[in-house]
Design a protein around this motif. Structure first.
Motif, short mmCIF file in Angstrom:
data_model
loop_
_atom_site.label_atom_id
_atom_site.label_comp_id
_atom_site.label_asym_id
_atom_site.label_seq_id
_atom_site.Cartn_x
_atom_site.Cartn_y
_atom_site.Cartn_z
N PRO A 44 23.83 73.13 85.64
CA PRO A 44 24.84 72.17 86.12
C PRO A 44 24.80 70.81 85.40
CG PRO A 44 23.79 73.25 87.98
CD PRO A 44 23.03 73.67 86.75
N LEU A 45 23.62 70.33 85.03
CA LEU A 45 23.56 69.05 84.33
C LEU A 45 24.19 69.17 82.94
CD1 LEU A 45 22.68 66.08 84.22
CD2 LEU A 45 20.52 66.86 83.26
N ARG A 46 23.89 70.26 82.24
CA ARG A 46 24.47 70.44 80.90
C ARG A 46 25.98 70.64 81.00
NH1 ARG A 46 19.26 73.24 79.75
NH2 ARG A 46 20.20 75.24 80.21
N LEU A 47 26.43 71.36 82.00
CA LEU A 47 27.86 71.54 82.22
C LEU A 47 28.52 70.18 82.50
CD1 LEU A 47 30.03 73.73 82.36
CD2 LEU A 47 29.45 74.06 84.75
N THR A 48 27.86 69.34 83.25
CA THR A 48 28.36 68.00 83.53
C THR A 48 28.42 67.16 82.26
OG1 THR A 48 27.49 68.09 85.79
CG2 THR A 48 27.94 65.89 84.89
N ILE A 49 27.41 67.27 81.40
CA ILE A 49 27.39 66.54 80.14
C ILE A 49 28.61 66.92 79.31
CG2 ILE A 49 26.21 66.40 77.89
CD1 ILE A 49 23.54 66.62 79.50
N VAL A 50 28.84 68.21 79.16
CA VAL A 50 29.96 68.69 78.33
C VAL A 50 31.29 68.27 78.94
CG1 VAL A 50 31.10 70.73 77.39
CG2 VAL A 50 28.60 70.57 77.37
N LEU A 55 36.25 64.91 78.85
CA LEU A 55 37.29 64.20 79.61
C LEU A 55 37.18 62.68 79.59
CD1 LEU A 55 37.38 66.48 82.77
CD2 LEU A 55 38.83 66.60 80.73
N GLU A 56 36.01 62.14 79.33
CA GLU A 56 35.82 60.71 79.48
C GLU A 56 35.35 59.98 78.23
OE1 GLU A 56 33.33 59.96 82.91
OE2 GLU A 56 34.17 61.70 83.94
N PHE A 80 20.05 67.95 75.99
CA PHE A 80 20.90 67.72 74.82
C PHE A 80 20.51 68.65 73.67
CE2 PHE A 80 21.89 63.83 77.10
CZ PHE A 80 23.26 63.74 76.88
N LYS A 81 19.22 68.91 73.52
CA LYS A 81 18.76 69.83 72.48
C LYS A 81 19.26 71.25 72.77
CE LYS A 81 14.61 71.59 70.22
NZ LYS A 81 13.15 71.61 70.21
N ALA A 82 19.20 71.67 74.02
CA ALA A 82 19.67 73.02 74.40
C ALA A 82 21.15 73.18 74.08
CB ALA A 82 19.41 73.27 75.88
N LEU A 83 21.95 72.15 74.35
CA LEU A 83 23.39 72.22 74.05
C LEU A 83 23.63 72.28 72.54
CD1 LEU A 83 24.72 69.66 76.67
CD2 LEU A 83 25.22 72.12 76.61
N ALA A 119 36.45 71.96 81.42
CA ALA A 119 37.15 70.75 81.81
C ALA A 119 37.71 70.86 83.24
CB ALA A 119 38.27 70.43 80.82
N ALA A 120 38.12 72.04 83.63
CA ALA A 120 38.71 72.25 84.96
C ALA A 120 37.66 72.41 86.06
CB ALA A 120 39.61 73.47 84.94
N TRP A 121 36.39 72.61 85.67
CA TRP A 121 35.30 72.79 86.63
C TRP A 121 35.11 71.51 87.43
CZ3 TRP A 121 30.29 70.34 86.10
CH2 TRP A 121 29.35 70.77 87.04
N THR A 122 34.88 71.66 88.72
CA THR A 122 34.63 70.52 89.59
C THR A 122 33.18 70.54 90.04
OG1 THR A 122 36.90 70.65 90.39
CG2 THR A 122 35.37 69.34 91.69
N PRO A 123 32.40 69.53 89.64
CA PRO A 123 30.99 69.51 90.05
C PRO A 123 30.84 69.32 91.56
CG PRO A 123 31.48 67.77 88.44
CD PRO A 123 32.76 68.41 88.81
N LYS A 124 29.74 69.85 92.10
CA LYS A 124 29.43 69.63 93.52
C LYS A 124 29.10 68.17 93.73
CE LYS A 124 27.24 73.97 94.83
NZ LYS A 124 25.98 74.56 95.30
N THR A 125 29.53 67.65 94.86
CA THR A 125 29.15 66.29 95.20
C THR A 125 27.91 66.35 96.07
OG1 THR A 125 30.71 66.33 97.02
CG2 THR A 125 31.46 65.31 94.99
#
Length: 126
Positions: A44-50, A55-56, A80-83, A119-125
């Motif tokens: 989830p953190l790597r998905l959030t990074i991407v 988008l931002e 970041f290395k894994a990505l 980009a369309a994925w919504t992270p959990k709050t």
């Protein structure tokens, strides 16, 4: 039931500046493997990074400090290395700082539609 239009996030692609440092080692486009890319994106953190890069983005590439994560630097370095090693991002060394960006053109050529899903994925709050 009526069809509704869904807001499709717009992926930001900024122009490449001149005189960039060489990228750090990464797989070539033809070497990108779906299972490796999906494995990198499964965290989830790597998905959030991407997603945040897609988008931002405010600049061509970003240092890990730009993301504002409250994580140890060693943990972020690992993600970041894994990505990069999976071929999702490209990193360049600027002095002591590494900056990252998503390999949009390469991933779109190899796996059309994948980045739109990210980009369309919504992270959990929390």
């Amino acid at each position: 039931m009526s069809a509704t239009a869904h807001d499709v996030p717009v992926v930001k692609v900024l122009p490449e500046p001149e005189n960039l440092p060489e990228p750090l080692p990464e797989p070539a486009v033809g070497e990108l493997r779906l299972e490796t890319v999906l494995g990198a994106l499964s965290d989830p953190l790597r998905l959030t990074i991407v997603r945040k890069l897609l988008l931002e983005s405010e600049a061509f590439d970003h240092s890990c400090g730009w993301f504002g994560f409250d994580r140890p630097k060693s943990s972020l370095t690992h993600h970041f290395k894994a990505l990069r090693e999976a071929g999702v991002t490209r990193q360049r060394q600027y002095g002591l700082e590494r900056r990252s960006r998503v390999r949009v053109a390469d991933l779109d050529a190899r796996f059309p539609g994948l980045l739109e899903l990210v980009a369309a994925w919504t992270p959990k709050t929390p």
